[in-house]
Design an enzyme around this catalytic site. Structure first.
Site, PDB file in Angstrom:
ATOM      1  N   TRP A 197     -19.838  16.514   9.823  1.00 24.18           N
ATOM      2  CA  TRP A 197     -18.776  16.204   8.874  1.00 24.18           C
ATOM      3  C   TRP A 197     -18.944  16.990   7.578  1.00 24.18           C
ATOM      4  O   TRP A 197     -20.050  17.111   7.060  1.00 24.18           O
ATOM      5  CB  TRP A 197     -18.793  14.712   8.526  1.00 24.18           C
ATOM      6  CG  TRP A 197     -18.304  13.828   9.624  1.00 24.18           C
ATOM      7  CD1 TRP A 197     -18.050  14.181  10.919  1.00 24.18           C
ATOM      8  CD2 TRP A 197     -18.026  12.434   9.527  1.00 24.18           C
ATOM      9  NE1 TRP A 197     -17.624  13.099  11.625  1.00 24.18           N
ATOM     10  CE2 TRP A 197     -17.605  12.007  10.806  1.00 24.18           C
ATOM     11  CE3 TRP A 197     -18.085  11.495   8.513  1.00 24.18           C
ATOM     12  CZ2 TRP A 197     -17.240  10.675  11.062  1.00 24.18           C
ATOM     13  CZ3 TRP A 197     -17.734  10.181   8.766  1.00 24.18           C
ATOM     14  CH2 TRP A 197     -17.308   9.784  10.036  1.00 24.18           C
ATOM     15  N   THR A 225       0.858  -1.192   0.000  1.00 23.82           N
ATOM     16  CA  THR A 225       0.000   0.000   0.000  1.00 23.82           C
ATOM     17  C   THR A 225       0.892   1.239   0.000  1.00 23.82           C
ATOM     18  O   THR A 225       2.059   1.168   0.390  1.00 23.82           O
ATOM     19  CB  THR A 225      -0.879   0.046   1.263  1.00 23.82           C
ATOM     20  OG1 THR A 225      -0.003   0.004   2.385  1.00 23.82           O
ATOM     21  CG2 THR A 225      -1.824  -1.121   1.337  1.00 23.82           C
ATOM     22  N   LYS A 246     -14.118  17.853  10.401  1.00 22.81           N
ATOM     23  CA  LYS A 246     -15.115  17.726  11.470  1.00 22.81           C
ATOM     24  C   LYS A 246     -15.376  19.116  12.037  1.00 22.81           C
ATOM     25  O   LYS A 246     -14.583  19.659  12.794  1.00 22.81           O
ATOM     26  CB  LYS A 246     -14.623  16.751  12.530  1.00 22.81           C
ATOM     27  CG  LYS A 246     -14.427  15.380  11.904  1.00 22.81           C
ATOM     28  CD  LYS A 246     -14.272  14.269  12.907  1.00 22.81           C
ATOM     29  CE  LYS A 246     -14.264  12.933  12.181  1.00 22.81           C
ATOM     30  NZ  LYS A 246     -12.952  12.371  11.959  1.00 22.81           N
ATOM     31  N   GLU A 264      -5.864  -3.120  -1.596  1.00 18.34           N
ATOM     32  CA  GLU A 264      -6.363  -4.274  -0.839  1.00 18.34           C
ATOM     33  C   GLU A 264      -7.511  -4.984  -1.556  1.00 18.34           C
ATOM     34  O   GLU A 264      -7.999  -6.011  -1.104  1.00 18.34           O
ATOM     35  CB  GLU A 264      -6.849  -3.820   0.545  1.00 18.34           C
ATOM     36  CG  GLU A 264      -5.746  -3.370   1.496  1.00 18.34           C
ATOM     37  CD  GLU A 264      -5.378  -1.894   1.354  1.00 18.34           C
ATOM     38  OE1 GLU A 264      -5.630  -1.317   0.284  1.00 18.34           O
ATOM     39  OE2 GLU A 264      -4.838  -1.321   2.318  1.00 18.34           O
TER      40      GLU A 264
HETATM   41  P1  AMP Z   1      -4.689   2.757  -3.376  1.00 15.84           P
HETATM   42  O1  AMP Z   1      -4.675   1.572  -2.525  1.00 15.84           O
HETATM   43  O2  AMP Z   1      -3.396   3.490  -3.410  1.00 15.84           O
HETATM   44  O3  AMP Z   1      -5.179   2.435  -4.758  1.00 15.84           O
HETATM   45  O4  AMP Z   1      -5.715   3.799  -2.751  1.00 15.84           O
HETATM   46  C1  AMP Z   1      -7.044   3.437  -2.511  1.00 15.84           C
HETATM   47  C2  AMP Z   1      -7.822   4.641  -2.065  1.00 15.84           C
HETATM   48  O5  AMP Z   1      -7.886   5.617  -3.115  1.00 15.84           O
HETATM   49  C3  AMP Z   1      -9.265   4.365  -1.737  1.00 15.84           C
HETATM   50  O6  AMP Z   1      -9.434   3.811  -0.457  1.00 15.84           O
HETATM   51  C4  AMP Z   1      -9.881   5.752  -1.870  1.00 15.84           C
HETATM   52  O7  AMP Z   1      -9.659   6.538  -0.726  1.00 15.84           O
HETATM   53  C5  AMP Z   1      -9.108   6.337  -3.014  1.00 15.84           C
HETATM   54  N1  AMP Z   1      -9.870   6.184  -4.276  1.00 15.84           N
HETATM   55  C6  AMP Z   1      -9.726   5.257  -5.231  1.00 15.84           C
HETATM   56  N2  AMP Z   1     -10.592   5.472  -6.244  1.00 15.84           N
HETATM   57  C7  AMP Z   1     -11.325   6.570  -5.906  1.00 15.84           C
HETATM   58  C8  AMP Z   1     -12.390   7.284  -6.526  1.00 15.84           C
HETATM   59  N3  AMP Z   1     -12.865   6.973  -7.718  1.00 15.84           N
HETATM   60  N4  AMP Z   1     -12.900   8.349  -5.845  1.00 15.84           N
HETATM   61  C9  AMP Z   1     -12.421   8.717  -4.635  1.00 15.84           C
HETATM   62  N5  AMP Z   1     -11.419   8.086  -4.022  1.00 15.84           N
HETATM   63  C10 AMP Z   1     -10.864   7.017  -4.638  1.00 15.84           C
END
Ligand code: AMP
Length: 550
Positions: free
Chosen positions: A452, A194, A447, A339
């Protein structure tokens, strides 16, 4: 693994494990002449097909066998999107070893940490990343050898990197006679850490089964919808959640593959889109910003580009509209995470929406969308109680499914599931038709007086202003309300707008108490290794900012 009860009458179909090697075998046998085109780090364009890719993957698999690589061993890559990286995808996982794609945009210290944590045995890397490898090699005692993805004449003459080989030598020295081993489909196939904006990165370890199921599901018409008629250009890197599975789903469907290598600027991408008649692409919003700016500045149009999936962070509705209305490109807004392999949801319409007007359709399409079959989701409050699907109530988003993590690699972080559900860390609403919309990442939510404020909505309004290129909203300390929104905005080159004008623009577009308390114009926003805005950096930078209302 599973301990489900067995029926006294079991089905009588063949039990063939779902293995990643079967994808390249299938593409070779049924789509063998379909092309794979790569812009190489060397600068030229490389062109071959699935049959040739399969042959070279088998040569590489033979090489790994000769090096003593065993099932379950981790082999790392530090590489752009390209044909050699694709060969490594199949050679490593197909042999039963585990492909560990490392994000080269991380700090070298973090890269060394990840390589040691994964206990990587060999590392394959693109020429570009030679300085990183030189910096980390002495800190990675477990790595037995380094394979630079190039011809021998490109190897550095006086390198201190131990056991450094040229990829093309390794390929040339090995036979293409290799039979992919058959083993349990639950075996690990690839590993991706991650982004780790807080704490050390944690590994998501995918299996052959989860990868094949994700490839099937993500290919569906309401997902990526890739087919043998598509020319697919994954802008999303193969070092970030396996380029959203496209190196697997393209061979599954026989699509032509076009790899951009290191050149992700608007001009290079546009030229490749046109030359290779790209119909489908996928990437994060920041990449499309660069491409769209180049296309607009040069008054260009796309001649073949029809559809793109945008995700990774929220796609601003203004970007969706420009792509659709000005360039005729359909945007599918998708959501997922490392994940989740990564795809969870995608935004497409249903038959009953056919007669809606364009604005109504747009308001559905700008949500992150519907789950793919195989993923289940729910929203809950802080006590874990399920919240209604009314499109308004927001809560913590939880997911489960066959390609969603059960626990992190080496059980880092312990038991992460809540009653069998994975907490995504995102805050979302779900409407009566099952369309999910992310309002924020839970740590980014503002917040204000116990209520929120979702920052994505505010950012979307800001970037729909004609003078604004990019925006980020963060919460800063307020003596009365705890936190209030501060908008950080980057202006388009040559564009002008005042703080007051920008704030006025929000009138009627969001609830009054959501209005940012202040605006600061900055030159650029800090981006992380996966193209996301680093809000923790901004919060740090602006923590002393005095709001005019404070
Ligand atoms: P990663 O594991 O680096 O791909 O990041 C995943 C995170 O990216 C998710 O938990 C979201 O917070 C954010 N994310 C992915 N796709 C979107 C989307 N279309 N809109 C808003 N947030 C997103």
């Amino acid at each position: 693994m599973s301990s489900y009860p067995m029926s006294p009458l079991m089905g009588q179909m063949m039990s063939k494990p779902m293995l990643i090697s079967s994808l390249i075998e299938h593409a070779d046998r049924y789509f063998g002449k379909n092309e794979i085109v790569s812009r190489r780090v060397e600068g030229d364009i490389h062109r071959y097909n699935y049959t040739e890719c399969h042959k070279r993957a088998k040569k590489l698999a033979n090489a790994f066998a000769g090096m003593g690589v065993k099932m379950g061993d981790r082999i790392a890559t530090l590489a752009w999107n390209g044909y050699r990286h694709l060969e490594a995808y199949y050679a490593v996982s197909g042999s039963g070893a585990v492909l560990h794609t490392i994000n080269p945009r991380l700090h070298p210290e973090q890269i060394a940490y990840i390589a040691n944590h994964a206990e990587d045995q060999y590392l394959l890397f693109d020429i570009t990343f030679l300085p990183i490898v030189e910096a980390i090699a002495s800190h990675c005692p477990l790595i037995k050898g380094y394979i630079m993805m190039c011809d021998r004449d490109r190897l550095p003459a006086d390198s201190k990197i131990p056991n450094l080989m040229a990829y093309e030598d390794v390929i040339d020295a090995n036979s293409e006679d290799f039979v992919w081993p058959i083993f349990d489909e639950n075996s690990a196939s690839s590993l991706c850490y991650t982004s780790g904006t807080t704490g050390n990165p944690k590994g998501a370890l995918y299996s052959h089964r989860s990868t094949i199921l994700h490839s099937y599901a993500s290919s569906l018409p309401d997902g990526l919808n890739v087919s043998a008629r598509d020319s697919v250009l994954p802008v999303v890197p193969m070092f970030h959640v396996n380029a959203w599975g496209l190196p697997y789903s393209a061979p599954l469907n026989g699509s032509k593959l076009v790899f951009p290598g290191p050149n992700l600027d608007g001009k290079s991408l546009y030229e490749l889109f046109e030359q290779e008649k790209v119909t489908f692409s996928a990437g994060v919003p920041t990449v499309w910003l660069g491409l769209l700016t180049y296309v607009a500045q040069n008054n260009l149009k796309f001649s073949s580009f029809k559809r793109t999936v945008i995700g990774g962070s929220a796609c601003p509705p203004a970007m969706m509209k420009t792509l659709r209305n000005t360039y005729g490109v359909e945007v599918v807004h998708a959501w997922g995470m490392t994940e989740m392999s990564p795809l969870g949801t995608a935004g497409t319409l249903m038959a009953k929406h056919t007669d809606l007007d364009e604005d109504e359709k747009q308001s559905i399409l700008q949500k992150q969308g519907h789950v793919l079959y195989g993923v289940d989701m729910k929203i809950v409050d802080d006590a874990g109680k399920e919240l209604p699907w009314d499109g308004k109530t927001y809560g913590n988003l939880l997911v489960k499914g066959q390609w969603i993590i059960d626990h992190y690699y080496k059980n880092e972080g312990g038991d992460v599931l809540e009653d069998g559900w994975f907490p995504t860390g995102d805050v979302a609403t779900i409407d009566g038709d099952g369309y999910m919309q992310i309002t924020d990442r839970s740590k980014d939510v503002i917040k204000s007086g116990g209520e929120w404020i979702g920052t994505i909505d505010l950012e979307n309004v800001a970037v729909s202003h004609p003078a604004i290129l990019q925006a980020a909203c963060i919460g800063v300390f307020h003596p009365k309300w705890d936190e209030r929104p501060l908008l950080l905005a980057v202006k388009k080159p040559g564009a002008e707008v005042s703080k007051e004008e920008l704030l006025q623009y929000f009138d009627g577009k969001v609830a009054k108490w959501w209005l940012p308390d202040d605006v600061v114009f900055i030159d650029s926003l800090p981006l992380g290794a996966t193209g996301k805005i680093l809000k923790n950096k901004l919060r740090e930078q602006f923590k002393e900012h005095k709001l005019p209302t404070a």
